[in-house]
Design a protein around this motif. Structure first.
Motif, PDB file in Angstrom:
ATOM      1  N   VAL A 223      37.178  52.798  29.845  1.00  0.00           N
ATOM      2  CA  VAL A 223      36.873  53.497  31.104  1.00  0.00           C
ATOM      3  C   VAL A 223      36.237  52.489  32.051  1.00  0.00           C
ATOM      4  O   VAL A 223      35.262  51.818  31.682  1.00  0.00           O
ATOM      5  N   GLY A 224      36.787  52.381  33.252  1.00  0.00           N
ATOM      6  CA  GLY A 224      36.267  51.365  34.155  1.00  0.00           C
ATOM      7  C   GLY A 224      35.992  51.847  35.565  1.00  0.00           C
ATOM      8  O   GLY A 224      36.711  52.706  36.093  1.00  0.00           O
ATOM      9  N   LEU A 225      34.935  51.291  36.140  1.00  0.00           N
ATOM     10  CA  LEU A 225      34.615  51.493  37.560  1.00  0.00           C
ATOM     11  C   LEU A 225      34.950  50.195  38.277  1.00  0.00           C
ATOM     12  O   LEU A 225      34.367  49.145  37.992  1.00  0.00           O
ATOM     13  N   ILE A 226      35.890  50.257  39.187  1.00  0.00           N
ATOM     14  CA  ILE A 226      36.310  49.073  39.939  1.00  0.00           C
ATOM     15  C   ILE A 226      35.811  49.226  41.383  1.00  0.00           C
ATOM     16  O   ILE A 226      36.273  50.098  42.126  1.00  0.00           O
ATOM     17  N   ALA A 227      34.860  48.389  41.764  1.00  0.00           N
ATOM     18  CA  ALA A 227      34.260  48.508  43.097  1.00  0.00           C
ATOM     19  C   ALA A 227      33.419  47.283  43.398  1.00  0.00           C
ATOM     20  O   ALA A 227      33.014  46.553  42.488  1.00  0.00           O
ATOM     21  N   THR A 228      33.160  47.077  44.660  1.00  0.00           N
ATOM     22  CA  THR A 228      32.148  46.085  45.049  1.00  0.00           C
ATOM     23  C   THR A 228      30.781  46.600  44.603  1.00  0.00           C
ATOM     24  O   THR A 228      30.644  47.744  44.177  1.00  0.00           O
ATOM     25  N   PHE A 229      29.787  45.783  44.741  1.00  0.00           N
ATOM     26  CA  PHE A 229      28.443  46.171  44.318  1.00  0.00           C
ATOM     27  C   PHE A 229      27.675  46.927  45.401  1.00  0.00           C
ATOM     28  O   PHE A 229      26.442  46.985  45.368  1.00  0.00           O
ATOM     29  N   GLY A 230      28.372  47.497  46.345  1.00  0.00           N
ATOM     30  CA  GLY A 230      27.715  48.317  47.363  1.00  0.00           C
ATOM     31  C   GLY A 230      26.906  49.431  46.725  1.00  0.00           C
ATOM     32  O   GLY A 230      27.335  50.048  45.734  1.00  0.00           O
ATOM     33  N   ARG A 231      25.749  49.723  47.287  1.00  0.00           N
ATOM     34  CA  ARG A 231      24.818  50.665  46.656  1.00  0.00           C
ATOM     35  C   ARG A 231      25.327  52.105  46.655  1.00  0.00           C
ATOM     36  O   ARG A 231      24.772  52.949  45.963  1.00  0.00           O
ATOM     37  N   TRP A 232      26.323  52.399  47.467  1.00  0.00           N
ATOM     38  CA  TRP A 232      26.861  53.755  47.501  1.00  0.00           C
ATOM     39  C   TRP A 232      28.106  53.915  46.617  1.00  0.00           C
ATOM     40  O   TRP A 232      28.742  54.959  46.629  1.00  0.00           O
ATOM     41  N   LYS A 233      28.456  52.873  45.859  1.00  0.00           N
ATOM     42  CA  LYS A 233      29.681  52.918  45.066  1.00  0.00           C
ATOM     43  C   LYS A 233      29.499  53.632  43.726  1.00  0.00           C
ATOM     44  O   LYS A 233      30.463  53.795  42.980  1.00  0.00           O
ATOM     45  N   MET A 299      43.318  47.360  36.175  1.00  0.00           N
ATOM     46  CA  MET A 299      43.545  48.794  36.028  1.00  0.00           C
ATOM     47  C   MET A 299      44.483  49.093  34.868  1.00  0.00           C
ATOM     48  O   MET A 299      44.304  50.075  34.136  1.00  0.00           O
ATOM     49  N   ARG A 300      45.499  48.245  34.702  1.00  0.00           N
ATOM     50  CA  ARG A 300      46.427  48.476  33.592  1.00  0.00           C
ATOM     51  C   ARG A 300      45.752  48.268  32.248  1.00  0.00           C
ATOM     52  O   ARG A 300      46.230  48.761  31.219  1.00  0.00           O
ATOM     53  N   ALA A 301      44.627  47.539  32.232  1.00  0.00           N
ATOM     54  CA  ALA A 301      43.898  47.339  30.982  1.00  0.00           C
ATOM     55  C   ALA A 301      43.013  48.540  30.641  1.00  0.00           C
ATOM     56  O   ALA A 301      42.448  48.599  29.544  1.00  0.00           O
ATOM     57  N   LEU A 302      42.902  49.493  31.570  1.00  0.00           N
ATOM     58  CA  LEU A 302      42.053  50.668  31.380  1.00  0.00           C
ATOM     59  C   LEU A 302      42.891  51.882  30.980  1.00  0.00           C
ATOM     60  O   LEU A 302      44.076  51.975  31.305  1.00  0.00           O
ATOM     61  N   ASP A 303      42.234  52.820  30.342  1.00  0.00           N
ATOM     62  CA  ASP A 303      42.843  54.125  30.099  1.00  0.00           C
ATOM     63  C   ASP A 303      42.422  55.120  31.170  1.00  0.00           C
ATOM     64  O   ASP A 303      43.194  56.028  31.517  1.00  0.00           O
ATOM     65  N   ILE A 304      41.225  54.962  31.685  1.00  0.00           N
ATOM     66  CA  ILE A 304      40.690  55.873  32.692  1.00  0.00           C
ATOM     67  C   ILE A 304      40.046  55.044  33.804  1.00  0.00           C
ATOM     68  O   ILE A 304      39.228  54.156  33.540  1.00  0.00           O
ATOM     69  N   CYS A 325      49.014  52.828  39.506  1.00  0.00           N
ATOM     70  CA  CYS A 325      49.157  52.156  38.210  1.00  0.00           C
ATOM     71  C   CYS A 325      49.410  53.154  37.074  1.00  0.00           C
ATOM     72  O   CYS A 325      49.503  52.757  35.897  1.00  0.00           O
ATOM     73  N   GLY A 326      49.486  54.435  37.397  1.00  0.00           N
ATOM     74  CA  GLY A 326      49.777  55.451  36.393  1.00  0.00           C
ATOM     75  C   GLY A 326      48.616  55.733  35.467  1.00  0.00           C
ATOM     76  O   GLY A 326      48.827  56.189  34.340  1.00  0.00           O
ATOM     77  N   ARG A 327      47.401  55.455  35.926  1.00  0.00           N
ATOM     78  CA  ARG A 327      46.247  55.686  35.089  1.00  0.00           C
ATOM     79  C   ARG A 327      45.568  57.006  35.441  1.00  0.00           C
ATOM     80  O   ARG A 327      45.558  57.432  36.599  1.00  0.00           O
ATOM     81  N   LEU A 365      39.152  63.509  29.140  1.00  0.00           N
ATOM     82  CA  LEU A 365      40.282  62.581  29.152  1.00  0.00           C
ATOM     83  C   LEU A 365      40.308  61.704  27.902  1.00  0.00           C
ATOM     84  O   LEU A 365      41.389  61.391  27.381  1.00  0.00           O
ATOM     85  N   ALA A 366      39.138  61.296  27.454  1.00  0.00           N
ATOM     86  CA  ALA A 366      39.097  60.415  26.282  1.00  0.00           C
ATOM     87  C   ALA A 366      39.638  61.107  25.045  1.00  0.00           C
ATOM     88  O   ALA A 366      40.202  60.462  24.157  1.00  0.00           O
ATOM     89  N   SER A 367      39.504  62.415  24.989  1.00  0.00           N
ATOM     90  CA  SER A 367      39.938  63.159  23.805  1.00  0.00           C
ATOM     91  C   SER A 367      41.303  63.795  23.976  1.00  0.00           C
ATOM     92  O   SER A 367      41.743  64.535  23.117  1.00  0.00           O
TER      93      SER A 367
END
Length: 794
Positions: A223-233, A299-304, A325-327, A365-367
C-alpha cells in the motif's frame, strides 16, 4: 503560434506533470507551433520539456523569492509561519522580485510570444507584472487560492492583467470565481494522463530496495502514498492508518516522494515523517523511497494506491494516474477528487483526515483480491474515457486561437480602463529632489534636509492616516468637536509641497547665486537621471498595486512634473535674473499665477488646473527659493535664537493648518492661500538657514532627508502592501505605528536600491560631461568652474 509557458519550480510535481502533458499534447497535434518553457531552476522539468521539442529557458529565482510563500501563514500548510515572519520574507524578497520581473520582461520581449501561459501562483503574478499589455495571459490554476491570506488578495489585484483562467477542476473553478469575481473568465480544463505510460503493463520498481527494507513475501499487500511532502498531502493520516492495522494483516506501507518546494514551512522533512513512524511503532511496516523519477513504475509495484490529502484536493492527478495503472485506489473524498472517483465503482473513499476510515478501507482491499481487480479495471476505463491526454489539445487550442484574434484589444480595454479621479484635497505634494547638504565653496547649507524629511512625513500622515486619537473622542460635545476639527486639519500635505517647492528652488539656484556658470549638458543630465529613474520605477511598481501614479493626472506626481518644467526653464530664468534680478521675475510670476487662479476661482487644489497650468500656479513658490538662495549667498549670517526659530516653526504649522481649515470650510481654497503661505515660508527658511549656520542640525533627520524623495514616491506603495498583508494584531495605535514603520522601511529600501544608485550614476555621467569644458573660455552659462560645483544640489 508561439506560446511561452512559465513555471515556478524546476522539479516534477503534480502541476508540472500536468504541464508536460499539455506540452506533449500540443507538440503531437501542432508540430509547427513554437513552444517555449521558462522555469526558475535547473531540474527534470526542463529536461523532459526539451525532450518533447520544447525550447527551455532557465531564469533562476533569487533565494528570497524561492522561500517566499503564504501556504504556511494560514494557508493549506497551516499557520506555522506567522504574519510578521511572512512580512519579513516579503521585505527581503522585494528587491529580488523587482530584479526578476525586469529579467523576465526582457526575456519575454525577446521571445515575443502570442500567448503567455503561467503554471503556478508565483508565475501568475510575475507573468502579470512582466507581460506586455497586448499579449494575452492565461493562468493555469492547479490549487485553491481562497485559503491563501496574501495570494488571494494579489490574484484579485492582478486579475485585470489576465485574459482567462483555466482551472483543473470545477471545484477550483468555483474557488477562482469566488476569489476574482466576474471580471475574470474561468474555464475548467481537466488534467490529462498519458495512458500509454500509466498503464497496468510495464516495468515496476523494487520499492523495498529503494526504501532500504528487506524483501516481502508474495502474499504481502503493498500500500503506497505517492505525493510530495506538502503538509496537506496526508502523510500523518496515512501513517496513523497503518498503525491501526492488525499485526496479523500482511500489509507493508510505502511513502513515495520527497520535498519539492522551497517555500518555508510548506512541507515535511523525511526525518519528521520517519520520527512519526517510530512514535507509532510501525518503522518495520513502512518504507520511505524518496523521490522517484518513474511514478508509473512505482504504482505498478503497489497493490493499493492511497490518496490521503487532508485538505480538498484541487484535482488529484495521482488519483487519475493510479486508476490508469489499473490499481485499486482509496481517495480522500473532497474537492476535485470527487469529480474523478465514483465510490464503490472505480475507487473507495474516506473523509479527509479520517485515519480510522482509511484503515478500514485498506483492510477491505487487502483482504479482497477480486475487489481490487474490479476497481482497478473500472478506474482505468474512467481515465481512458474522461482524462486521456489527447483531449487537451482539442480543448486548449481553440482558446489560444480565440485569444490571439481578439484578446489584444480586450486586454488593453480592461487594463487601461479609466479610474475615477480623486477629490482628496491633501494628496498633492512633492518632496523636491535636490539634496541640500552639499558644499558651496566653504559653506554648507545645513538643516534643510531635516525640514524635507519632516515635510515628507506630513504627506505620509495625510495619506496613510493620522494617529487614531479621535477613536474615543465624543464629537457630539463642543470640546470633542473642537478637538476633532483641530486634529483633522493638523497636517496639510499641500502646504508641505509648497515648502518643498521653495527648498527645491533654493537648491537649484544656490550653486549659481554668486555668478558661477551653468554647464547645460551636465546640469540636465544630473537633473533628469536623478529624478526620472526613481519616478519611472515607482510608476511601474504602482501598477500591480492598483495605485494611481501617472504624470499627466492629479496623482501625487503632479508636483514632480511641475519641478521638471522648472528645471527646463531654469537656465533661461538664470540668464534673465542676471539682467533684471529675481524680484522682478517673481512679481511677473505672481501676476501669472493670479491669472491661472481666475480661470477656475473655486478650484480646491493646484492639480485642478491640469498639467498645463498648475506648474505656472506653483512657479512663484519655486522662484521664492531661487530668491532665497541669492539672499543667503550674499548676506552675512545673523543670529537666530532657538526660541525664535521654534516660534517660526510653530507659526508655519499653524498657518498650514489654517490653510487646510479654509480649504474645507470656506470658499477660499488652496490656490488662493498657499502661494501667500510660500511668502511666509521664504522668511521662515531665511531664519532656518541662518540658525543652522550657528547650530548643529540633527544628524538623524539630516540623513533621513536624503531619502525623502523615496518616501514621497513610495509611501503609497508601502501603504498598499501593508493593507494587502492585513496585519493588525494589536490595538489601533500600535497598528498605526507599525504601518508607518513599514512605509518607511519600504521607502528606505527603495532609496538604497533605486534612488541612491541613480543619484550616483547621474553624478558620474555629469562629471564626465563636465571635464571637457574645464579650462575653456565659454559664454556666461558655460565658463570654467570647479568640478565640485556639479555636486552641490544632489
Amino acid at each position: 503560434m508561439k506560446v511561452v509557458y512559465l513555471n515556478p519550480i524546476g522539479e516534477m510535481g503534480g502541476a508540472e506533470v500536468a504541464l508536460l502533458n499539455v506540452l506533449a499534447s500540443l507538440r503531437d497535434a501542432k508540430p509547427h507551433w513554437k513552444l517555449h518553457l521558462v522555469v526558475s531552476a535547473e531540474g527534470s522539468l526542463a529536461a523532459k520539456a526539451t525532450s518533447l521539442g520544447v525550447t527551455s529557458h532557465i531564469l533562476q529565482f533569487p533565494a528570497s523569492l524561492t522561500r517566499l510563500g503564504d501556504a504556511s501563514a494560514g494557508g493549506p500548510a497551516g499557520d506555522s509561519v506567522g504574519r510578521l515572519a511572512l512580512l519579513r520574507q516579503l521585505l527581503l524578497a522585494s528587491f529580488g522580485i523587482a530584479v526578476y520581473v525586469s529579467k523576465l520582461r526582457k526575456l519575454l520581449r525577446q521571445l515575443n510570444p502570442d500567448i503567455i501561459h503561467t503554471n503556478g501562483f508565483k508565475m501568475h503574478l510575475l507573468g502579470a507584472m512582466a507581460k506586455r499589455r497586448d499579449v494575452p495571459l492565461i493562468w493555469h490554476v492547479h490549487d485553491y487560492v481562497h485559503s491563501r491570506p496574501v495570494m488571494a488578495r494579489l490574484m484579485r489585484l492582478f486579475r485585470r492583467r489576465c485574459a482567462i483562467a483555466l482551472a483543473n477542476s470545477n471545484s477550483v473553478r468555483e474557488d477562482m470565481r469566488a476569489t476574482c469575481g466576474d471580471l475574470l473568465p474561468v474555464q475548467t480544463l481537466y488534467n490529462g494522463v498519458d495512458t500509454t505510460v500509466f498503464s497496468p503493463h510495464g516495468p515496476s520498481l523494487d520499492l523495498d530496495s529503494l526504501a532500504g527494507l528487506p524483501p516481502t513475501d508474495q502474499n504481502t499487500v503493498k500500500v503506497g502514498l505517492i505525493a510530495t511532502f506538502g503538509r496537506w498531502k496526508g502523510h500523518h493520516t496515512f501513517l496513523r492508518a497503518l498503525s491501526l492495522l492488525s499485526a496479523d494483516l500482511s500489509v507493508r506501507g510505502y511513502v513515495i516522494g520527497g520535498g519539492l518546494y522551497g517555500t518555508d514551512g510548506s512541507q515535511y522533512s523525511k526525518d519528521e515523517l520517519k520520527a512519526l513512524a517510530r512514535d507509532l511503532g510501525i518503522s518495520d511496516r513502512v518504507g520511505f523511497t524518496d523521490f522517484v523519477a518513474e511514478p508509473a513504475a512505482a504504482m505498478r509495484a503497489l497493490d493499493i494506491v492511497v490518496h490521503a490529502s487532508t485538505e480538498p484536493e484541487p484535482f488529484g492527478l495521482v488519483i487519475a494516474e493510479g486508476m490508469a495503472c489499473g490499481r485499486a485506489l482509496i481517495a480522500s473524498a473532497a474537492g476535485g477528487a470527487t469529480e474523478i472517483i465514483d465510490p464503490e465503482v472505480n475507487a473507495l473513499s474516506h473523509s479527509p483526515g479520517d485515519a480510522a476510515r482509511l484503515a478500514e478501507q485498506i483492510v477491505s482491499l487487502a483482504s479482497n483480491v477480486e475487489l481490487r481487480q474490479r476497481l482497478g479495471q473500472a478506474g482505468r476505463a474512467t481515465v481512458q474515457e474522461r482524462f486521456n491526454r489527447e483531449r487537451l489539445v482539442k480543448e486548449l487550442a481553440p482558446i489560444y486561437s480565440k485569444l490571439v484574434q481578439i484578446e489584444g484589444k480586450q486586454s488593453d480595454t480592461r487594463v487601461g480602463a479609466a479610474r475615477p479621479k480623486s477629490d482628496d484635497a491633501s494628496i498633492n505634494g512633492s518632496p523636491g529632489v535636490a539634496k541640500t547638504s552639499g558644499r558651496f565653496d566653504s559653506d554648507r547649507v545645513r538643516g534643510l534636509d531635516s525640514l524635507r524629511f519632516v515635510c515628507a512625513m506630513w504627506v505620509v500622515f495625510v495619506h496613510c492616516g493620522f494617529f487614531p486619537l479621535l477613536d474615543h473622542v465624543d464629537k457630539t460635545k463642543f470640546a470633542g468637536k473642537l478637538f476633532a476639527g483641530l486634529y483633522n486639519n493638523a497636517f496639510n500635505a499641500s502646504a508641505a509641497v509648497i515648502v518643498f517647492f521653495v527648498i527645491s528652488g533654493f537648491c537649484i539656484n544656490f550653486p549659481y547665486a554668486k555668478g558661477r556658470p551653468l554647464h547645460p549638458k551636465s546640469y540636465f543630465t544630473r537633473r533628469y537621471i536623478r529624478i526620472i529613474t526613481p519616478m519611472m520605477v515607482a510608476i511601474l511598481l504602482a501598477r500591480p498595486l492598483n495605485i494611481k501614479l501617472t504624470l499627466l493626472s492629479d496623482s501625487i506626481l503632479w508636483s514632480l512634473l511641475a519641478e521638471e518644467i522648472y528645471y527646463v526653464i531654469y537656465p533661461l530664468l538664470l540668464l534673465t535674473s542676471r539682467r533684471i534680478g529675481w524680484t522682478k521675475i517673481l512679481v511677473v510670476a505672481f501676476v501669472f499665477s493670479v491669472g491661472v487662479i481666475l480661470t477656475n476661482p473655486g478650484a480646491g487644489d493646484y492639480p485642478s488646473y491640469g498639467p498645463q497650468l498648475n506648474w505656472l500656479l506653483g512657479l512663484p513658490c519655486w522662484l521664492l527659493g531661487c530668491l532665497l538662495a541669492q539672499r543667503v549667498s550674499s548676506a552675512t549670517a545673523s543670529s537666530v535664537a532657538t526660541a525664535s526659530i521654534w516660534g517660526w516653526r510653530m507659526a508655519a504649522w499653524g498657518l498650514s493648518s489654517f490653510c487646510s481649515f479654509l480649504r474645507f470650510h470656506s470658499p477660499v481654497k488652496h490656490p488662493w492661500t498657499l502661494n501667500l503661505f510660500a511668502i511666509f515660508v521664504y522668511f521662515w527658511l531665511t531664519r532656518e538657514t541662518a540658525y543652522y549656520k550657528q547650530h548643529k542640525a540633527p544628524s538623524v533627520l539630516e540623513h533621513a532627508g536624503k531619502w525623502s524623495y523615496s518616501i514621497y514616491l513610495m509611501h503609497l506603495h508601502g501603504q498598499a502592501m501593508f493593507v494587502l498583508l492585513a496585519f493588525a494584531p494589536f490595538a489601533a495605535g500600535m497598528n498605526w505605528m507599525i504601518n508607518i514603520a513599514f512605509v518607511l522601511l519600504v521607502s528606505y529600501t527603495f532609496y538604497l536600491i533605486v534612488e541612491r544608485p541613480s543619484h550616483l550614476f547621474a553624478r558620474r555621467i555629469a562629471h564626465k560631461l563636465l571635464r571637457p569644458s574645464l579650462g575653456q573660455t565659454q559664454n556666461t552659462l558655460s565658463e570654467t568652474v570647479p568640478e565640485r560645483v556639479a555636486d552641490l544640489t544632489f
